[in-house]
Design a protein around this motif. Structure first.
Motif, PDB file in Angstrom:
ATOM      1  N   VAL A   1       1.127  -1.556   0.189  1.00 37.47           N
ATOM      2  CA  VAL A   1      -0.228   0.214  -0.060  1.00 37.47           C
ATOM      3  C   VAL A   1       1.013   1.160   0.132  1.00 37.47           C
ATOM      4  CG1 VAL A   1      -1.583   0.911   1.196  1.00 37.47           C
ATOM      5  CG2 VAL A   1      -1.751  -1.178   1.118  1.00 37.47           C
ATOM      6  N   VAL A   2       0.787   1.821  -0.952  1.00 38.46           N
ATOM      7  CA  VAL A   2       1.205   3.510  -1.091  1.00 38.46           C
ATOM      8  C   VAL A   2       0.073   4.464  -0.679  1.00 38.46           C
ATOM      9  CG1 VAL A   2       2.941   2.650  -2.529  1.00 38.46           C
ATOM     10  CG2 VAL A   2       1.021   3.617  -3.350  1.00 38.46           C
ATOM     11  N   ARG A   3      -0.774   4.524  -0.433  1.00 42.05           N
ATOM     12  CA  ARG A   3      -0.996   5.341  -0.429  1.00 42.05           C
ATOM     13  C   ARG A   3      -3.202   4.940   0.308  1.00 42.05           C
ATOM     14  NH1 ARG A   3       1.540   8.047  -3.933  1.00 42.05           N
ATOM     15  NH2 ARG A   3       0.498   6.866  -5.850  1.00 42.05           N
ATOM     16  N   ALA A   4      -3.618   5.507   1.127  1.00 41.13           N
ATOM     17  CA  ALA A   4      -4.728   5.188   1.846  1.00 41.13           C
ATOM     18  C   ALA A   4      -5.960   6.245   1.777  1.00 41.13           C
ATOM     19  CB  ALA A   4      -4.327   4.242   3.284  1.00 41.13           C
ATOM     20  N   TYR A   5      -7.208   6.323   1.442  1.00 40.33           N
ATOM     21  CA  TYR A   5      -7.636   7.307   1.083  1.00 40.33           C
ATOM     22  C   TYR A   5      -9.584   7.146   2.151  1.00 40.33           C
ATOM     23  CZ  TYR A   5      -4.750   9.385  -1.957  1.00 40.33           C
ATOM     24  OH  TYR A   5      -4.170   9.783  -2.756  1.00 40.33           O
ATOM     25  N   HIS A   6      -9.534   7.594   3.287  1.00 34.59           N
ATOM     26  CA  HIS A   6     -11.628   7.837   3.560  1.00 34.59           C
ATOM     27  C   HIS A   6     -11.457   8.782   2.694  1.00 34.59           C
ATOM     28  CE1 HIS A   6     -14.455   9.313   6.230  1.00 34.59           C
ATOM     29  NE2 HIS A   6     -15.366   7.683   5.103  1.00 34.59           N
ATOM     30  N   LEU A   7     -12.785   7.400   1.133  1.00 31.51           N
ATOM     31  CA  LEU A   7     -13.887   8.506   0.988  1.00 31.51           C
ATOM     32  C   LEU A   7     -15.028   9.774   1.583  1.00 31.51           C
ATOM     33  CD1 LEU A   7     -13.951   5.176  -1.607  1.00 31.51           C
ATOM     34  CD2 LEU A   7     -12.328   7.148  -2.090  1.00 31.51           C
ATOM     35  N   THR A   8     -14.288  10.529   1.346  1.00 30.22           N
ATOM     36  CA  THR A   8     -15.216  11.661   1.773  1.00 30.22           C
ATOM     37  C   THR A   8     -16.042  12.314   0.234  1.00 30.22           C
ATOM     38  OG1 THR A   8     -14.381  12.906   2.049  1.00 30.22           O
ATOM     39  CG2 THR A   8     -14.285  11.348   3.822  1.00 30.22           C
ATOM     40  N   GLU A   9     -15.525  12.378  -0.257  1.00 28.32           N
ATOM     41  CA  GLU A   9     -15.497  13.613  -1.657  1.00 28.32           C
ATOM     42  C   GLU A   9     -17.256  13.452  -1.920  1.00 28.32           C
ATOM     43  OE1 GLU A   9     -14.877  16.652  -1.591  1.00 28.32           O
ATOM     44  OE2 GLU A   9     -13.623  15.397   0.227  1.00 28.32           O
ATOM     45  N   SER A  10     -18.253  13.583  -1.907  1.00 31.37           N
ATOM     46  CA  SER A  10     -19.597  13.140  -2.224  1.00 31.37           C
ATOM     47  C   SER A  10     -20.392  13.397  -4.033  1.00 31.37           C
ATOM     48  CB  SER A  10     -20.684  13.930  -1.045  1.00 31.37           C
ATOM     49  OG  SER A  10     -20.825  14.688  -1.415  1.00 31.37           O
ATOM     50  N   MET A  11     -19.542  14.312  -4.134  1.00 30.28           N
ATOM     51  CA  MET A  11     -19.696  14.466  -5.663  1.00 30.28           C
ATOM     52  C   MET A  11     -19.012  12.874  -7.284  1.00 30.28           C
ATOM     53  SD  MET A  11     -16.074  17.211  -6.636  1.00 30.28           S
ATOM     54  CE  MET A  11     -16.545  17.433  -7.820  1.00 30.28           C
ATOM     55  N   TYR A  12     -18.634  12.790  -5.954  1.00 29.63           N
ATOM     56  CA  TYR A  12     -17.801  11.437  -6.692  1.00 29.63           C
ATOM     57  C   TYR A  12     -18.862  10.252  -6.411  1.00 29.63           C
ATOM     58  CZ  TYR A  12     -14.183  13.687  -7.937  1.00 29.63           C
ATOM     59  OH  TYR A  12     -13.650  14.847  -8.759  1.00 29.63           O
ATOM     60  N   PHE A  13     -20.096  10.790  -6.153  1.00 23.06           N
ATOM     61  CA  PHE A  13     -21.099   9.841  -5.317  1.00 23.06           C
ATOM     62  C   PHE A  13     -21.865   9.439  -6.060  1.00 23.06           C
ATOM     63  CE2 PHE A  13     -19.170   9.853  -0.972  1.00 23.06           C
ATOM     64  CZ  PHE A  13     -17.978   9.069  -1.324  1.00 23.06           C
ATOM     65  N   ALA A  14     -23.171   9.078  -6.046  1.00 24.49           N
ATOM     66  CA  ALA A  14     -24.724   9.246  -7.074  1.00 24.49           C
ATOM     67  C   ALA A  14     -25.754  10.722  -5.970  1.00 24.49           C
ATOM     68  CB  ALA A  14     -25.707   7.518  -6.380  1.00 24.49           C
ATOM     69  N   GLY A  15     -25.981  10.678  -6.659  1.00 28.81           N
ATOM     70  CA  GLY A  15     -27.025  11.658  -5.862  1.00 28.81           C
ATOM     71  C   GLY A  15     -27.844  11.894  -5.077  1.00 28.81           C
ATOM     72  N   GLU A  16     -28.246  10.441  -5.009  1.00 28.26           N
ATOM     73  CA  GLU A  16     -29.155   9.736  -3.269  1.00 28.26           C
ATOM     74  C   GLU A  16     -28.620   8.256  -3.408  1.00 28.26           C
ATOM     75  OE1 GLU A  16     -33.443   9.641  -4.773  1.00 28.26           O
ATOM     76  OE2 GLU A  16     -33.494  11.817  -5.061  1.00 28.26           O
ATOM     77  N   ILE A  17     -28.192   8.071  -2.105  1.00 24.53           N
ATOM     78  CA  ILE A  17     -27.578   7.670  -1.664  1.00 24.53           C
ATOM     79  C   ILE A  17     -28.135   6.506  -0.972  1.00 24.53           C
ATOM     80  CG2 ILE A  17     -26.041   6.361  -0.322  1.00 24.53           C
ATOM     81  CD1 ILE A  17     -23.808   9.070  -0.547  1.00 24.53           C
ATOM     82  N   SER A  18     -28.820   4.615  -0.988  1.00 26.04           N
ATOM     83  CA  SER A  18     -29.066   4.398   0.005  1.00 26.04           C
ATOM     84  C   SER A  18     -28.002   4.017   1.036  1.00 26.04           C
ATOM     85  CB  SER A  18     -29.733   2.915  -0.954  1.00 26.04           C
ATOM     86  OG  SER A  18     -29.944   2.302  -0.109  1.00 26.04           O
ATOM     87  N   PRO A  19     -28.572   4.076   2.400  1.00 29.40           N
ATOM     88  CA  PRO A  19     -28.208   3.553   3.319  1.00 29.40           C
ATOM     89  C   PRO A  19     -27.635   2.037   3.454  1.00 29.40           C
ATOM     90  CG  PRO A  19     -30.193   3.877   3.702  1.00 29.40           C
ATOM     91  CD  PRO A  19     -30.548   4.114   2.810  1.00 29.40           C
ATOM     92  N   THR A  20     -28.021   1.261   2.479  1.00 30.56           N
ATOM     93  CA  THR A  20     -27.985  -0.908   2.345  1.00 30.56           C
ATOM     94  C   THR A  20     -27.422  -0.971   1.384  1.00 30.56           C
ATOM     95  OG1 THR A  20     -30.443  -0.587   1.580  1.00 30.56           O
ATOM     96  CG2 THR A  20     -30.048  -0.416   3.758  1.00 30.56           C
ATOM     97  N   PHE A  21     -26.979   0.423   0.398  1.00 26.32           N
ATOM     98  CA  PHE A  21     -26.760   0.015  -0.958  1.00 26.32           C
ATOM     99  C   PHE A  21     -25.289   0.783  -1.005  1.00 26.32           C
ATOM    100  CE2 PHE A  21     -27.515  -2.171  -5.365  1.00 26.32           C
ATOM    101  CZ  PHE A  21     -26.132  -2.858  -5.032  1.00 26.32           C
ATOM    102  N   HIS A  22     -24.510   0.405  -0.387  1.00 25.16           N
ATOM    103  CA  HIS A  22     -23.205   1.875  -0.654  1.00 25.16           C
ATOM    104  C   HIS A  22     -22.171   1.037  -1.951  1.00 25.16           C
ATOM    105  CE1 HIS A  22     -22.996   3.649   3.390  1.00 25.16           C
ATOM    106  NE2 HIS A  22     -23.978   3.726   2.979  1.00 25.16           N
ATOM    107  N   GLY A  23     -22.899  -0.166  -2.135  1.00 27.10           N
ATOM    108  CA  GLY A  23     -21.726  -0.687  -3.171  1.00 27.10           C
ATOM    109  C   GLY A  23     -22.102  -0.049  -4.607  1.00 27.10           C
TER     110      GLY A  23
END
Length: 277
Positions: free
Chosen positions: A115-137
């Motif tokens: 591993v050279v870098r690790a990130y906590h994914l926080t930038e919602s602009m790269y997620f769906a507009g609406e996020i199901s709390p049970t289907f982050h996949g």
């Protein structure tokens, strides 16, 4: 939503989950990825991981990843804590990128590569507009994968971290002439993949073609250390170094897990005849 960039070359994506194939979950993740990056190629590693079994997902991912070419992006979703406090994670190595929940499923495969870098994914602009709390996949990870395939840098997607979850791996050991390990995985044939590396067999002086004493669930069994399954009669229990590069217990044309009652985590002791442990 950021403007999408057309991928210049085909990007390979390895996909693993415990979703099975009865429902539309896997298809939805693939559809999201391909909607964002139509030129991506997706390889299914497995969708038959036992439900919620993060350790099994970790083992299968780490077994498959070394055979993928450089530049592959992996999405692994076995996520019993979806919607809870666990983080969304991206691990970057010199060869690959790994995306999924921060529950240990990614760490073994990624750390084998370094591993050279690790990130906590926080930038919602790269997620769906609406996020199901049970289907982050579908709504987080598949979107991140699609953007990665289009060349978006991981550094834009979240915050650097170093304290991602690493699951404890049971190590086998040579002790008093015997090798003590555990069952690490049971494959679809019922072969029992142990935590015992061939190097330990060599250090202990165990040789192919000799008979071993193996203690499982309090019962001692006399079996042959073979090069391949057909070295013994049909229905006979054997030991061999299998495709995972680890010692396996198998039955020629049979099911070793069913025969022995072994489950993942069951202790396994290997010794020579006449040696008591």
């Amino acid at each position: 939503m950021p403007r999408l960039r057309e991928a210049r070359t085909m990007v390979l994506i390895g996909l693993l989950s415990d979703f099975g194939l009865k429902d539309a979950y896997v298809a939805q993740m693939k559809a999201v990825i391909l909607s964002l990056s139509p030129s991506a190629a997706i390889v299914d590693i497995s969708h038959e991981i036992a439900r919620h079994n993060v350790h099994e997902g970790m083992f299968v991912l780490a077994s498959a990843a070394p055979y993928f070419p450089s530049g592959t992006i992996f999405l692994a979703v076995v996520d019993p804590e979806v919607g809870g406090p666990r983080r969304s994670l991206l691990l970057e190595t010199g060869k690959s990128k790994f995306v999924g929940p921060d529950n240990g499923i990614l760490a073994l495969a990624a750390e084998k590569e370094g591993v050279v870098r690790a990130y906590h994914l926080t930038e919602s602009m790269y997620f769906a507009g609406e996020i199901s709390p049970t289907f982050h996949g579908r709504d987080i990870f598949a979107h991140v994968i699609g953007h990665l395939a289009n060349g978006i840098s991981p550094i834009l997607m979240g915050q650097p971290v170093s304290d991602y979850v690493r699951l404890k791996i049971s190590e086998a050991r040579l002790e008093g002439g015997a090798i003590r390990g555990k069952a690490a995985h049971i494959d679809c044939f019922g072969n029992v993949v142990t935590s015992i590396h061939p190097e330990l067999l060599e250090r202990g002086g165990f040789k192919f073609g000799e008979r071993l004493k193996i203690r499982i669930n309090g019962k001692m069994r006399d079996i042959l250390l073979c090069r391949t399954y057909s070295d013994v009669a049909s229905g006979e229990l054997l030991a061999t170094v299998g495709g995972h590069g680890l010692l396996e217990l198998a039955v020629n044309q049979g099911d070793a897990a069913k025969l022995t009652g072994v489950q993942v985590g069951t202790p396994i002791i290997i010794q020579r005849a006449g040696l008591s442990v």
